[in-house]
Structures are given as structure tokens and as C-alpha cells.
Design a protein around this motif. Structure first.
Motif, PDB file in Angstrom:
ATOM      1  N   ILE A 158      43.979  46.580  41.758  1.00  0.00           N
ATOM      2  CA  ILE A 158      43.204  45.879  40.969  1.00  0.00           C
ATOM      3  C   ILE A 158      42.220  45.806  41.035  1.00  0.00           C
ATOM      4  O   ILE A 158      41.405  45.289  42.562  1.00  0.00           O
ATOM      5  N   SER A 215      47.261  39.470  32.831  1.00  0.00           N
ATOM      6  CA  SER A 215      47.047  40.903  32.507  1.00  0.00           C
ATOM      7  C   SER A 215      48.494  41.938  32.083  1.00  0.00           C
ATOM      8  O   SER A 215      48.752  43.147  31.475  1.00  0.00           O
ATOM      9  N   TRP A 216      48.961  42.215  33.865  1.00  0.00           N
ATOM     10  CA  TRP A 216      50.150  42.966  33.792  1.00  0.00           C
ATOM     11  C   TRP A 216      51.252  42.737  33.914  1.00  0.00           C
ATOM     12  O   TRP A 216      52.260  43.025  34.860  1.00  0.00           O
ATOM     13  N   LEU A 234      53.637  45.096  32.343  1.00  0.00           N
ATOM     14  CA  LEU A 234      53.300  46.470  33.451  1.00  0.00           C
ATOM     15  C   LEU A 234      55.286  46.102  33.945  1.00  0.00           C
ATOM     16  O   LEU A 234      55.682  47.824  34.114  1.00  0.00           O
TER      17      LEU A 234
END
Length: 456
Positions: free
Chosen positions: A107, A171-172, A175
Motif C-alpha cells: 500500500i 478498504s482491502w 480483497l
């Protein structure tokens, strides 16, 4: 100029009764940022010798300010070889973290901190402050108001890389399908206490590992073992790198356990890497204490992850590896006079320059053309090379001494014999042995050598 500005600011405050808020970090920061120490004038002092070599070998820019910052593990003005060493070290750190686990993702976060969360170190616009101090059109009240506004508007610089990873956590989650464990890795600048009461910038590498509460202790042990192996991998004297558990009174706020990886400098041990077991409090605080939105699956069970933080100071790490690699070798010259040969035996993977090209004195046009062609061939293959056209007046012995101090792995001599037969002399930094190799073989030889060094 900055010091003069701050002096004028204090005088202005005293004479005009301007009250500066508790965030008057500026004077202390400026006063301590450029504080320097003088190394003892002793040629046998290894620290002084290394710092001189850093400057003479193009690792650190000349000047006491830069060598002092470098010694203390802070960012300074680096030279060409310092930039390459730092790049190589960061690449190896990143590669090791990414290879160690499949669920590690890179990141990038902003260098500005979050004042609401208490993160960040304010940075003042000194030029604007000068303008306010010089302005005659303001009365005392107006001047006070504008200076206070300038302080309030000052940018807040981050003090760690952890907070950015915690903020990006949600946010991930998709994922990784909300499954533990996984990690977020980042490298960049942050501002840390420099030991003199102020903060200075340094380059850090950070892994934030999210794992189940029941396995957090085992994960801390796992990363501590793995990281110590990595630090010792590139060391000439691995025993100078060690790890120790952090005592309870030294624990970072919010941490239940900690491990430090340290290096033994002549002046004492310095921390290269901190590993902390932080529990879930920081993650909860970052996301408003809402457990539902940060929960992940530990098997079939939803849990709030615990956080393992791994933080490395890459500027201090450069100093550690250079100190660890510096050797003094006894050697006799042509007149059998004993002298000390300084060699910076950096690991081949970290060495900024892999090969230097030497044409000797009075090089012909043909030699220059061969040198330029070989140099371009190396650069195209990703082999860092030092051009032979930089110094063509020094003797071969002086050049070898210089290249040894720079840590150059190999020196290749292009002479008249090379033009006739295509054979050149290859000298090794570590053994000083010279071998004859055909010019068509040298690129393959270097590539094989570096491939083997990566697998060491």
C-alpha cells in the motif's frame, strides 16, 4: 536563515506580548534538527573512519550535518552510492516480506498525518512566518491572530506508517474475503524523535499483520525469527545482529509484547527493527469502535483481528551494514612497507556498484569506445557499473584502493591487450585475485555471480 527567523520570532513574541500556543514545537525542532557532534580526532576510531569513508566513497554528502544525521539513523543528503545502497536494501526488505507470506499486499499512504487521531508532527511554513514578522502594517493583535492562524494551518506530518495501514484496513477486506491472516506493507518517510527532544525524518519499512487473537503471540514469534534471519543474511559478521524481548516498562503504548532487533555499534546497541503485538485497541479506535465492520473470519468464527506491527529504520540499517562490512586488511606494498587496506565488503546483493571499468593512463580512443560499449552492455543487463572515464589519471593501485573503499565487487581493466585479443583482467574485491576473461564472457560471469549471491 531558519535559526535567525526563529530568533526573531521569539524576540517578537517577548516584546509584543504575543502568546504562542502549546504547539510551539518550531523552535525546539529547528534548534535540535541540525545539532551536530564532533567525532574524536583519532585515526584508529572505526566510527570516524567509517564516516570519512561514507563521504569519500560517495555514500553521504560532505558536511558534519549529514554525517551526524546518518550516524543517528536519520535521513541526510546521500551521494550516488548511498542512494543505490538504500534502494537495494529497500528492495530486499520488500522482496523478503512479499515472499514470506502470500497474503501480504503493498500500500501507499500520505506523509501527512491525521491531527484528529493525534498522529502527526506539525510542519511550519517558515517563509510565511518571516513575512508576518517583517510586516509593518499589522498591529499587535493582528500580528498575533495571523501567527496563531499560521500555526493552526501548519501541515501535520505522520509519525509512523502504522496509522495509514489501520485506516486502509477496511478498504482491502474484500480483497482477502474477510479471512485472516493478511498483511499490509509500505515503505516511506515518517518523523520520529531523534534523541534530542525534537523529531526528524527517516525512511521506514512497515508490515502491519492482521491475525486472529488466539494466534497473535505465535505470529509475533514467527516474524521475529524470520526477520532476524533476514538481517543476518547480508551480514559479514552475523553475530552483531541480535534480538531481544522488550521489557514491560519499555513497551509501546497499547502493546502486550515486543521484540527488538538491534545492531552492536562501537557506541552501543541501536534498534533497527521493532516488532509489537498491539491487540485490537488501535484498530477499534481508528474505526470508531464499531466491531461489526472490522470483523474477519478466523475459520468459521467472526473476530476482531489483533495487530502485529513490524517497523524497520532503513537509514540506520544502512549505517549498520556499512559498519558490519568495513574491514581493515594488512598488506605490503612494493617496498614491503606494511599498510592498512580498507575494504567495504558489502554483500554482493547490497553493493551499490558491481563492476568498475578501468582503462589506465593514456587511454586510446579505441579503449574508450570498448569501455563505453561494455558499460552500456552492463547497464542494459541491469548490472550497476562505474564508468572508467571518471578517473583516468590515477594509478591502478590507487584506483583499486578507491574501489575497495567504495565496496565495488569487481574491477575490469581494458588495455592494449584487450584490443588485440579481446581479453581483459578482472580483479575481485574480496580476494584481490586477477583473472583473465574474454570480453564476450564478462556479462555472463557477472550475471551468474549475482544469481548465486541472491541464493546465498
Amino acid at each position: 536563515m531558519i535559526s535567525l527567523c526563529m530568533k526573531r520570532f521569539r524576540i517578537c513574541c517577548e516584546t509584543r506580548s504575543i502568546r504562542v500556543p502549546c504547539r510551539d514545537f518550531v523552535g525546539q525542532y529547528i534548534a535540535n534538527r541540525y545539532k551536530t557532534t564532533v567525532c574524536p580526532n583519532d585515526e584508529t576510531d572505526p566510527t570516524r573512519m567509517l564516516l570519512e569513508l561514507c563521504v569519500d566513497g560517495f555514500y553521504v554528502a560532505p558536511g558534519q550535518v549529514h554525517t551526524d544525521l546518518f550516524k543517528r539513523g536519520m535521513c541526510c543528503n546521500y551521494g550516488p552510492l548511498g542512494v543505490e545502497l538504500k534502494k537495494n536494501l529497500l528492495e530486499q526488505w520488500w522482496s523478503s516480506i512479499k515472499r514470506s507470506r502470500t497474503q501480504v499486499f503493498g500500500i501507499s499512504t500520505l506523509t501527512t498525518g491525521d491531527e484528529k487521531s493525534g498522529e502527526g508532527n506539525p510542519s511550519l511554513d517558515v517563509e510565511r512566518l518571516n513575512q508576518l514578522l517583517d510586516a509593518d502594517e499589522f498591529n499587535k493583535a493582528q500580528r498575533t491572530q495571523r501567527i496563531l492562524m499560521l500555526l493552526r494551518q501548519s501541515t501535520s506530518l505522520r509519525t509512523n506508517l502504522l496509522q495509514g495501514a489501520l485506516e486502509q484496513y477496511i478498504s482491502w477486506l474484500e480483497l482477502v474475503k474477510r479471512r485472516l491472516p493478511f498483511g499490509l506493507a509500505e515503505t516511506g518517510l515518517s518523523f520520529q524523535p531523534d534523541g534530542s527532544g525534537s523529531r526528524a525524518e527517516a525512511t521506514y519499512a512497515s508490515l502491519v499483520w492482521f491475525c486472529s487473537p488466539r494466534s497473535s503471540s505465535q505470529w509475533l514469534d514467527h516474524w521475529a525469527r524470520l526477520r532476524l534471519q533476514w538481517w543476518r543474511k547480508f551480514a559479514l559478521a552475523p553475530s552483531e545482529f541480535s534480538s531481544r524481548d522488550v521489557q514491560v516498562d519499555e513497551l509501546q503504548e497499547g502493546a502486550s509484547r515486543g521484540v527488538k532487533i538491534v545492531y552492536s555499534f562501537p557506541w552501543g546497541q541501536e534498534t533497527l527493527e521493532n516488532l509489537w503485538s498491539l491487540g485490537d485497541s488501535d484498530l477499534l479506535q481508528t474505526h470508531g469502535g464499531v466491531r461489526a465492520k472490522i470483523q474477519c473470519f478466523d475459520g468459521q468464527k467472526l473476530v476482531v483481528p489483533h495487530v502485529i506491527s513490524v517497523v524497520s529504520n532503513m537509514d540506520r540499517s544502512m549505517m549498520a551494514y556499512m559498519h558490519n562490512s568495513l574491514q581493515l586488511m594488512k598488506k605490503h606494498d612494493g617496498k614491503q612497507k606494511l599498510y592498512r587496506r580498507k575494504v567495504l565488503k558489502l554483500h554482493p546483493v547490497l553493493a551499490p556498484v558491481k563492476v568498475a571499468l578501468d582503462m589506465g593512463r593514456g587511454a586510446t580512443l579505441e579503449q574508450r569506445q570498448v569501455c563505453d560499449g561494455l558499460l552500456q552492455e552492463f547497464l542494459d543487463a541491469g548490472i550497476s557499473a562505474w564508468p572508467g572515464s571518471i578517473d583516468i589519471t590515477s594509478s591502478a593501485e590507487k584506483l583499486n584502493t578507491k574501489y575497495d573503499e567504495m565496496g565495488v565487487l569487481f574491477t575490469m581493466v581494458i588495455d592494449e591487450n584487450t584490443l588485440e585479443s579481446g581479453v581483459l583482467q578482472v580483479r575481485s574485491r574480496d580476494t584481490t585475485i586477477r583473472e583473465s576473461k574474454h570480453i564476450s564472457e564478462v556479462k555472463g560471469f557477472l550475471l551468474r555471480y549475482m544469481r548465486a549471491a541472491h541464493n546465498m
